[in-house]
Design a protein around this motif. Structure first.
Motif, PDB file in Angstrom:
ATOM      1  N   THR A  18      72.110  -3.507  -0.165  1.00  0.00           N
ATOM      2  CA  THR A  18      71.452  -2.280  -0.612  1.00  0.00           C
ATOM      3  C   THR A  18      71.313  -1.278   0.519  1.00  0.00           C
ATOM      4  O   THR A  18      70.688  -0.238   0.347  1.00  0.00           O
ATOM      5  CB  THR A  18      70.051  -2.595  -1.176  1.00  0.00           C
ATOM      6  OG1 THR A  18      69.255  -3.156  -0.130  1.00  0.00           O
ATOM      7  CG2 THR A  18      70.134  -3.574  -2.336  1.00  0.00           C
ATOM      8  N   GLY A  19      71.890  -1.615   1.677  1.00  0.00           N
ATOM      9  CA  GLY A  19      71.787  -0.737   2.839  1.00  0.00           C
ATOM     10  C   GLY A  19      70.604  -1.029   3.725  1.00  0.00           C
ATOM     11  O   GLY A  19      70.424  -0.374   4.758  1.00  0.00           O
ATOM     12  N   ALA A  20      69.766  -2.037   3.345  1.00  0.00           N
ATOM     13  CA  ALA A  20      68.601  -2.373   4.146  1.00  0.00           C
ATOM     14  C   ALA A  20      69.034  -2.825   5.540  1.00  0.00           C
ATOM     15  O   ALA A  20      69.894  -3.697   5.684  1.00  0.00           O
ATOM     16  CB  ALA A  20      67.793  -3.478   3.471  1.00  0.00           C
ATOM     17  N   ILE A  21      68.453  -2.208   6.563  1.00  0.00           N
ATOM     18  CA  ILE A  21      68.782  -2.535   7.955  1.00  0.00           C
ATOM     19  C   ILE A  21      67.620  -3.335   8.532  1.00  0.00           C
ATOM     20  O   ILE A  21      66.488  -2.857   8.578  1.00  0.00           O
ATOM     21  CB  ILE A  21      69.019  -1.268   8.787  1.00  0.00           C
ATOM     22  CG1 ILE A  21      70.165  -0.442   8.167  1.00  0.00           C
ATOM     23  CG2 ILE A  21      69.342  -1.618  10.228  1.00  0.00           C
ATOM     24  CD1 ILE A  21      70.358   0.921   8.803  1.00  0.00           C
ATOM     25  N   THR A  22      67.904  -4.567   8.926  1.00  0.00           N
ATOM     26  CA  THR A  22      66.850  -5.440   9.428  1.00  0.00           C
ATOM     27  C   THR A  22      67.146  -5.853  10.861  1.00  0.00           C
ATOM     28  O   THR A  22      68.296  -6.103  11.224  1.00  0.00           O
ATOM     29  CB  THR A  22      66.711  -6.699   8.553  1.00  0.00           C
ATOM     30  OG1 THR A  22      67.987  -7.328   8.423  1.00  0.00           O
ATOM     31  CG2 THR A  22      66.201  -6.336   7.176  1.00  0.00           C
ATOM     32  N   PRO A  23      66.108  -5.935  11.700  1.00  0.00           N
ATOM     33  CA  PRO A  23      66.305  -6.313  13.113  1.00  0.00           C
ATOM     34  C   PRO A  23      66.345  -7.835  13.291  1.00  0.00           C
ATOM     35  O   PRO A  23      65.633  -8.573  12.599  1.00  0.00           O
ATOM     36  CB  PRO A  23      65.070  -5.721  13.790  1.00  0.00           C
ATOM     37  CG  PRO A  23      64.015  -5.732  12.726  1.00  0.00           C
ATOM     38  CD  PRO A  23      64.718  -5.554  11.410  1.00  0.00           C
ATOM     39  N   VAL A  24      67.165  -8.281  14.213  1.00  0.00           N
ATOM     40  CA  VAL A  24      67.274  -9.700  14.552  1.00  0.00           C
ATOM     41  C   VAL A  24      67.198  -9.829  16.069  1.00  0.00           C
ATOM     42  O   VAL A  24      67.911  -9.129  16.795  1.00  0.00           O
ATOM     43  CB  VAL A  24      68.597 -10.308  14.044  1.00  0.00           C
ATOM     44  CG1 VAL A  24      68.727 -11.757  14.509  1.00  0.00           C
ATOM     45  CG2 VAL A  24      68.676 -10.231  12.530  1.00  0.00           C
ATOM     46  N   CYS A  39      70.857   2.294   5.094  1.00  0.00           N
ATOM     47  CA  CYS A  39      72.071   3.092   5.216  1.00  0.00           C
ATOM     48  C   CYS A  39      72.357   3.716   3.863  1.00  0.00           C
ATOM     49  O   CYS A  39      72.428   3.014   2.848  1.00  0.00           O
ATOM     50  CB  CYS A  39      73.242   2.202   5.660  1.00  0.00           C
ATOM     51  SG  CYS A  39      74.842   3.041   5.584  1.00  0.00           S
ATOM     52  N   GLY A  40      72.538   5.033   3.833  1.00  0.00           N
ATOM     53  CA  GLY A  40      72.782   5.716   2.564  1.00  0.00           C
ATOM     54  C   GLY A  40      74.248   5.801   2.174  1.00  0.00           C
ATOM     55  O   GLY A  40      74.577   6.338   1.108  1.00  0.00           O
ATOM     56  N   ASN A  41      75.141   5.264   3.010  1.00  0.00           N
ATOM     57  CA  ASN A  41      76.576   5.333   2.743  1.00  0.00           C
ATOM     58  C   ASN A  41      77.003   4.169   1.858  1.00  0.00           C
ATOM     59  O   ASN A  41      77.037   3.023   2.298  1.00  0.00           O
ATOM     60  CB  ASN A  41      77.338   5.299   4.078  1.00  0.00           C
ATOM     61  CG  ASN A  41      78.842   5.258   3.874  1.00  0.00           C
ATOM     62  OD1 ASN A  41      79.359   5.559   2.792  1.00  0.00           O
ATOM     63  ND2 ASN A  41      79.566   4.890   4.921  1.00  0.00           N
ATOM     64  N   SER A  42      77.320   4.456   0.611  1.00  0.00           N
ATOM     65  CA  SER A  42      77.677   3.386  -0.326  1.00  0.00           C
ATOM     66  C   SER A  42      78.992   2.711   0.040  1.00  0.00           C
ATOM     67  O   SER A  42      79.299   1.630  -0.450  1.00  0.00           O
ATOM     68  CB  SER A  42      77.755   3.938  -1.754  1.00  0.00           C
ATOM     69  OG  SER A  42      78.746   4.943  -1.842  1.00  0.00           O
ATOM     70  N   HIS A  43      79.804   3.343   0.907  1.00  0.00           N
ATOM     71  CA  HIS A  43      81.095   2.759   1.312  1.00  0.00           C
ATOM     72  C   HIS A  43      81.011   2.060   2.670  1.00  0.00           C
ATOM     73  O   HIS A  43      82.051   1.693   3.232  1.00  0.00           O
ATOM     74  CB  HIS A  43      82.162   3.855   1.364  1.00  0.00           C
ATOM     75  CG  HIS A  43      82.410   4.493   0.026  1.00  0.00           C
ATOM     76  ND1 HIS A  43      82.981   3.817  -1.023  1.00  0.00           N
ATOM     77  CD2 HIS A  43      82.131   5.742  -0.433  1.00  0.00           C
ATOM     78  CE1 HIS A  43      83.069   4.626  -2.073  1.00  0.00           C
ATOM     79  NE2 HIS A  43      82.549   5.798  -1.740  1.00  0.00           N
ATOM     80  N   CYS A  44      79.793   1.870   3.178  1.00  0.00           N
ATOM     81  CA  CYS A  44      79.619   1.165   4.451  1.00  0.00           C
ATOM     82  C   CYS A  44      80.242  -0.230   4.332  1.00  0.00           C
ATOM     83  O   CYS A  44      79.943  -0.964   3.376  1.00  0.00           O
ATOM     84  CB  CYS A  44      78.135   1.052   4.773  1.00  0.00           C
ATOM     85  SG  CYS A  44      77.768   0.060   6.237  1.00  0.00           S
ATOM     86  N   GLN A  63      76.552   6.393   9.738  1.00  0.00           N
ATOM     87  CA  GLN A  63      75.964   7.410   8.866  1.00  0.00           C
ATOM     88  C   GLN A  63      74.436   7.410   8.984  1.00  0.00           C
ATOM     89  O   GLN A  63      73.839   6.404   9.379  1.00  0.00           O
ATOM     90  CB  GLN A  63      76.378   7.143   7.415  1.00  0.00           C
ATOM     91  CG  GLN A  63      77.883   7.287   7.162  1.00  0.00           C
ATOM     92  CD  GLN A  63      78.359   8.704   7.409  1.00  0.00           C
ATOM     93  OE1 GLN A  63      77.821   9.666   6.860  1.00  0.00           O
ATOM     94  NE2 GLN A  63      79.360   8.842   8.266  1.00  0.00           N
ATOM     95  N   PRO A  64      73.791   8.535   8.644  1.00  0.00           N
ATOM     96  CA  PRO A  64      72.328   8.610   8.755  1.00  0.00           C
ATOM     97  C   PRO A  64      71.634   7.574   7.863  1.00  0.00           C
ATOM     98  O   PRO A  64      72.134   7.225   6.795  1.00  0.00           O
ATOM     99  CB  PRO A  64      72.004  10.036   8.282  1.00  0.00           C
ATOM    100  CG  PRO A  64      73.276  10.799   8.491  1.00  0.00           C
ATOM    101  CD  PRO A  64      74.388   9.827   8.242  1.00  0.00           C
TER     102      PRO A  64
END
Length: 672
Positions: A336-342, A428-433, A415-416
């Motif tokens: 879903t574009g969720a960016i999580t830190p590891v 991430c808002g880029n659906s093609h990521c 992408q932003p």
């Protein structure tokens, strides 16, 4: 007499332990590890052993768990649900055995013990009358628990009706838990939905059972193992192992495979070493071994303390913790574009496993920990392959540690990123990521979605890298020649994979809806939508008000669906799926003008003509709502044999009560 310093320390320990009891048992939000809690408790016991006058009834040493949460109905246990004392080394184990033999039983001969795995879950009590599951409750404070009857009935494998020669009345004690794979998948869904992941499987099990809506519990694959009894009306076995065998004959899930009967403390120590060595091969989390006198008559002879039995202990494992350094913080991108830190760690061995990464969940968690790159930290493996950072050793900072800012650009595509005000993760808002594409396809082919066996992460990554797939629809355009380009893919495997892909074209609509990865649409919500709308076109045409009129569809889900079905990229994907031959099977839909349209029903007790799940499904097909608890909004209570507290509640509120025959007439059916 204790001096003022000892009294003050005792008071502080009591307050601290009671606070942690509340966090652990009531809020499912512990702040410290089990090992740290045990250390505090042992210090309290040591003080009270030296100064017995401090062990007053309000001391945590005299209490079990914590009082029930107010939002649940209280249930008083017919017999107290006690807690177990802990031992942590061989010397303490041998002290336990010696005390039993010489102090309480006055015998030198070796005792026979029943050894069981200590699961890290939530203790519950199940009451069966005449073989039917009457009610269920949590341990609570050991005297009074919280009613969770509707939620417990959603657990697969737990019988609503006992089998064979069962007793007239019995209170079964058990432990509810998650398999580790299911726990990881649940946390992945939590993260992708912008929700806080559960800290460990025990918290997840407790949180799942304490849902006010049983439908939420039903979405979570809880398991249970039964291990003992409280009240029993009927013949009692002679041994603990015999009791476990009897419960298994009654149809209850029992962990007989991992249970052993041994004689003597040396054999107990050997079995403990075996379990400690093999614990990482188990599909669920355990934190020790439970040791019980096998002879039930001897158990009764030895007796109990105020909060624990004398005849049993838990031999706890060493804590799965280690100290290491956070060398850097990496970023992961979900479907879903969720960016999580590891956290990337200096490699360290924890319980014999070398770990180099730890989950940080989100930036709110980083702020809570005040974590910085270069910090020395305590990490703990608590039910997951990837451990958690549980504490930062701030007193060891050298001044060169650096913070990790929340990203403004996607680490995969540049992408932003967007972070909505109500969410805890940026996206991430880029659906093609490319990272999102990989995770979307992984989700689409998973067992509970389109169930395409043979497509793992490595195969999907290779297909993306080779340019064979850009979205889920491309899977249905694959040819055998395309698959031959994958590593270790021969004629037989390619044929099987294409067959699995082809078989998925007509999966039920709810599976496709879930597989599409629409935000906030999980398995249960997908089924709710598929019962109301026969196909994607009718769902796509629904308005926000149409969707919000459906019970269990709120603002977030409705808005997410509208966003999905008005997104040109998603519409193009759906059209591509149709042209690729994906035509999901329609499911039984709700009758908009059904006889129960707009009515709320609660079903309790047992029905002869159908199971409770079947009855609830029929209610929803006829336009009604099948609720799990009685309230002033309930229109009818359908009461079968064994109806308990819900019947009393309905009578108190003046709600119309239907027997099975009246209910069947209402829905236009006859009793067979």
């Amino acid at each position: 007499m204790p001096d003022d310093q000892v009294v003050a320390r005792h008071k502080a320990l009591c307050q601290e332990i009671l606070r942690h009891n509340r966090l652990y048992h009531r809020l499912d939000a512990p702040e410290i590890s089990d090992a740290e809690y045990d250390q505090l408790f042992r210090e309290l016991l040591a003080i009270e052993e030296q100064y017995p006058q401090l062990a007053t009834p309000d001391s945590p040493s005299q209490q079990v768990g914590a009082e029930p949460v107010e939002k649940f109905s209280p249930i008083r246990h017919a017999q107290p649900m006690l807690s177990l004392r802990n031992v942590r080394n061989d010397a303490e184990l041998r002290d336990f055995d010696h005390s039993l033999r010489t102090t309480f039983l006055a015998r030198e001969s070796e005792l026979e013990y029943c050894l069981e795995l200590k699961l890290d879950g939530l203790a519950v009590e199940l009451t069966y009358r005449d073989g039917r599951l009457l009610q269920a409750s949590t341990r609570g404070d050991g005297i009074t628990g919280e009613e969770i009857s509707e939620n417990i009935r959603t657990i697969a494998g737990l019988p609503k009706q006992l089998q064979g020669d069962y007793p007239d009345l019995v209170d079964i004690r058990g432990e509810v838990f998650f398999d580790l794979d299911d726990f990881r998948r649940l946390n992945q869904r939590q993260s992708e939905a912008g929700l806080k992941p559960f800290a460990n499987p025990r918290n997840a099990a407790a949180g799942s059972l304490r849902q006010l809506d049983a439908a939420v519990t039903a979405e979570r694959p809880l398991r249970i193992f039964c291990y003992g009894i409280g009240r029993l009306e009927g013949a009692q076995p002679e041994t603990q192992f015999g009791l476990l065998e009897a419960m298994a004959r009654w149809g209850l899930p029992v962990n007989l495979e991992q249970t052993r009967v041994v004689r003597g403390v040396d054999a107990v120590a050997r079995r403990y070493a075996e379990i400690l060595d093999s614990r990482d091969n188990l599909p669920y989390e355990i934190d020790g071994m439970v040791i019980k006198i096998n002879d039930l008559a001897l158990q009764h002879e030895v007796g109990e303390l105020s909060r624990s039995p004398r005849w049993a202990i838990a031999y706890k494992f060493p804590p799965r913790q280690a100290e290491t350094v956070v060398e850097t913080i990496g970023l992961q991108v979900g479907r879903t574009g969720a960016i999580t830190p590891v956290a990337h760690l200096r490699p360290v061995s924890i319980s014999g496993v070398t770990v180099s990464r730890a989950s940080l969940h989100n930036w709110d968690e980083i702020k809570r920990l005040d974590l910085r790159i270069g910090d020395r930290v305590i990490v703990e493996r608590a039910g997951d392959v990837i451990p958690d950072v549980v504490r930062v050793l701030k007193d060891q900072r050298r001044g060169n540690e650096t913070t990790c800012p929340e990203p403004t650009l996607c680490p995969e595509c540049g992408q932003p990123v967007i972070r909505r005000e109500e969410e805890v993760v940026p996206r991430c808002g880029n659906s093609h990521c490319p990272a999102r594409t990989l995770e979307r396809i992984r989700h689409f082919v998973s067992r509970k979605a389109m169930d395409i066996d043979g497509l793992g992460e490595k195969q999907i990554a290779q297909l993306i890298e080779l340019g064979k797939v850009e979205d889920v629809a491309d899977l249905y355009l694959l040819r055998k020649e395309d698959l031959f380009e994958l590593e270790r893919m021969g004629e037989t495997l390619a044929a099987k994979l294409l067959q699995a892909i082809d078989a998925s074209r007509t999966r039920p609509l709810s599976r496709l809806l879930f597989g599409l990865g629409i935000r906030h649409v999980g398995e249960h919500t997908a089924r709710v939508l598929a019962r109301r709308y026969p196909d994607l076109d009718s769902l796509a045409a629904a308005t926000v008000d149409d969707l919000k009129a459906i019970h269990e569809i709120g603002d977030k889900v409705a808005e997410s669906l509208i966003d999905f079905f008005t997104d040109p990229c998603q519409l193009a994907l759906l059209d591509k799926l149709r042209r690729a031959g994906v035509h999901p099977e329609a499911e039984a839909t709700v009758q908009q003008d059904g006889p129960l349209n707009g009515k709320t029903l609660v079903i309790t007790g047992s029905l002869e003509s159908m199971s409770r799940k079947q009855a609830e499904a029929r209610v929803e097909q006829l336009g009604g709502r099948a609720a799990g608890s009685v309230s002033r909004k309930t229109d009818y209570l359908v009461a079968g044999p064994g109806a308990g507290s819900k019947l009393a509640r309905a009578e108190q509120l003046g709600i119309e009560i239907l027997d099975e025959e009246t209910f069947l007439r209402l829905i236009g059916e006859e009793k067979s």
